[in-house]
Design a protein around this motif. Sequence first.
Motif, PDB file in Angstrom:
ATOM      1  N   TYR A  50      35.199  43.626  35.720  1.00 18.26           N
ATOM      2  CA  TYR A  50      36.104  42.289  35.027  1.00 18.26           C
ATOM      3  C   TYR A  50      35.535  41.208  35.867  1.00 18.26           C
ATOM      4  O   TYR A  50      35.457  40.210  35.275  1.00 18.26           O
ATOM      5  CB  TYR A  50      37.476  42.778  35.661  1.00 18.26           C
ATOM      6  CG  TYR A  50      38.431  41.597  35.442  1.00 18.26           C
ATOM      7  CD1 TYR A  50      39.325  41.877  34.250  1.00 18.26           C
ATOM      8  CD2 TYR A  50      39.130  40.696  36.659  1.00 18.26           C
ATOM      9  CE1 TYR A  50      40.019  40.768  34.193  1.00 18.26           C
ATOM     10  CE2 TYR A  50      39.839  39.881  36.337  1.00 18.26           C
ATOM     11  CZ  TYR A  50      40.506  39.921  34.956  1.00 18.26           C
ATOM     12  OH  TYR A  50      41.698  38.964  34.647  1.00 18.26           O
ATOM     13  N   HIS A  51      35.291  41.123  37.143  1.00 15.12           N
ATOM     14  CA  HIS A  51      35.054  40.014  37.737  1.00 15.12           C
ATOM     15  C   HIS A  51      33.507  39.475  37.333  1.00 15.12           C
ATOM     16  O   HIS A  51      33.187  37.996  37.415  1.00 15.12           O
ATOM     17  CB  HIS A  51      34.926  40.084  39.305  1.00 15.12           C
ATOM     18  CG  HIS A  51      36.318  39.916  39.720  1.00 15.12           C
ATOM     19  ND1 HIS A  51      37.040  41.287  40.165  1.00 15.12           N
ATOM     20  CD2 HIS A  51      37.057  39.174  40.090  1.00 15.12           C
ATOM     21  CE1 HIS A  51      38.103  41.041  40.842  1.00 15.12           C
ATOM     22  NE2 HIS A  51      38.592  39.708  40.495  1.00 15.12           N
ATOM     23  N   ASN A  54      34.250  37.746  34.021  1.00 17.35           N
ATOM     24  CA  ASN A  54      35.148  36.731  34.224  1.00 17.35           C
ATOM     25  C   ASN A  54      34.315  35.336  34.656  1.00 17.35           C
ATOM     26  O   ASN A  54      34.820  34.181  34.176  1.00 17.35           O
ATOM     27  CB  ASN A  54      36.322  36.810  35.138  1.00 17.35           C
ATOM     28  CG  ASN A  54      37.478  37.279  34.515  1.00 17.35           C
ATOM     29  OD1 ASN A  54      37.587  37.549  33.239  1.00 17.35           O
ATOM     30  ND2 ASN A  54      38.687  37.271  35.269  1.00 17.35           N
ATOM     31  N   LYS A  57      32.828  33.710  31.299  1.00 12.52           N
ATOM     32  CA  LYS A  57      33.656  33.355  30.484  1.00 12.52           C
ATOM     33  C   LYS A  57      33.199  32.348  29.239  1.00 12.52           C
ATOM     34  O   LYS A  57      32.602  31.001  29.936  1.00 12.52           O
ATOM     35  CB  LYS A  57      35.141  33.169  30.875  1.00 12.52           C
ATOM     36  CG  LYS A  57      35.878  34.125  31.103  1.00 12.52           C
ATOM     37  CD  LYS A  57      37.477  33.863  31.256  1.00 12.52           C
ATOM     38  CE  LYS A  57      38.383  35.087  31.235  1.00 12.52           C
ATOM     39  NZ  LYS A  57      39.679  34.812  31.762  1.00 12.52           N
ATOM     40  N   GLU A 125      47.192  38.836  32.946  1.00  9.76           N
ATOM     41  CA  GLU A 125      46.749  39.701  32.231  1.00  9.76           C
ATOM     42  C   GLU A 125      47.950  40.268  31.269  1.00  9.76           C
ATOM     43  O   GLU A 125      47.845  41.188  30.357  1.00  9.76           O
ATOM     44  CB  GLU A 125      45.692  40.808  32.372  1.00  9.76           C
ATOM     45  CG  GLU A 125      44.508  40.162  33.169  1.00  9.76           C
ATOM     46  CD  GLU A 125      43.507  39.549  31.976  1.00  9.76           C
ATOM     47  OE1 GLU A 125      43.813  40.032  30.709  1.00  9.76           O
ATOM     48  OE2 GLU A 125      42.417  39.381  32.222  1.00  9.76           O
TER      49      GLU A 125
END
Length: 456
Positions: A50-51, A54, A57, A125
């Motif tokens: 996820y990080h 992110n 992005k 989220e």
Amino acid sequence: MASFPVQRALKSWWRTQLHRLDDYRSSEQVPEESDVVIIGAGISGVSVAYHLLNQNKGHNGPQITILEAREACSGATGRNGGHLKPDPYNFIGEIAAEYGPEAAEEVAKFERAHIDAIRELVQTENIDCDFVLTKAVDVQLNPRECRNIKASFDQLPGLGVESARRVDFYGQTDAEERSRVKGAHGCLSYEAGHIWPYKLVLHILDRCVERGAKLYTHTPAQSISSERDASGKWTVNTPRGSIKTQHVVFASNAYTPAILPMYSGKIVPVRGVCCRIVPTRPVEKLTETYTLRWSGREFDYLIPREDGSIVVGGAWSKYYQDASNWYNVANDGEMIEPAKEYFRNYMQRHFHGWEQSGAYIDHIWTGIMGYSTDSLPHIGQIPGKPGQLIIAGFTGHGMPQAWLSGKGVAAMVAEGIPFAQSGIPKLFETTQIRLENNRNDILESMEDPNQPRSRL
């Protein structure tokens, strides 16, 4: 002996509402190449993915492949008690005694930051995972243990461990009324939370797949090449093919030694037991999480759910004397027999107002935790293996440590920063010195049950 996950685990209650990605594979064969391969689809591995995504992005992010030996989130994260509980005084006091108050306060702040980080994540989220912010109540049921805990607790603020100032202590006069626990000699209370861990992880995993990550369940990493090839890449071998990659992240917790033998004897699979208890008659709901502690190693943990049920884990006193029940055991497909009846009438025995509740066990399961022999997680660059990183060995305390550790590991992968700039506590860094240390807190604490090591 190092072990892979067994394929038929007992059913955890958290896994009764399965997500579409639970048994998902992005393709029949794994990709031949990937920028990053993450081994493990629990909270640690999903946080790293996820990080990483992110951080990119709006740009072409890294190609990420997530491998899971069983279903998604079927390991410790999907089988724990649901606690999101930082430790502001207990193990923190041990860290202060061994490593100094500055190190202890760094760990305490890091754990406390997880409550805000998970709360913000759930809001940002829009995750339906039953996140609840509440208080933890640690109940002392042994007068000697209570005195020892209180004496240690009282010293911490003077040593500079500011986290202890967030804890309220109640003596015997008030503890039973405050906690509603029969026979309480004292209790300590502080901010904590609880969640449905499977729903949290699968929601974030879904986001990662939407953003391009490849997921392969029932695809264990069977081995890693001993050396990098001429282009500097490692080869990860699976039943669905081999992947060449610059970076391998071992988010495999208790199962790490099976694919990374240098951690054998340093991260040990430890089996625990957990259940869900449901009242059949109206009863005043509990609104706070609990630890019921008889000694340093003999304790149970509870979280109350909005539906009135209680998730309870522990029963350690019934089986710790025989290490074959739990130590270096990776089989969560079988119950720990001495603990099987322990939770019967548990709420009726311990809580005022629950005597006529008719509470019964509707689910009971085992889970495999990754215990570190020095009681600290192993995180960061693996010694002598450039491009390989580990995030494992949380010793039953991963929920307030793993998510932001994953953020730090992602930064190390994406930006090439050193561990010291990752935001992860210094004590958590995996090093050659730690790997060469022969201490074993797990077995030592078995010899002395008053020695507090596990922090569920």
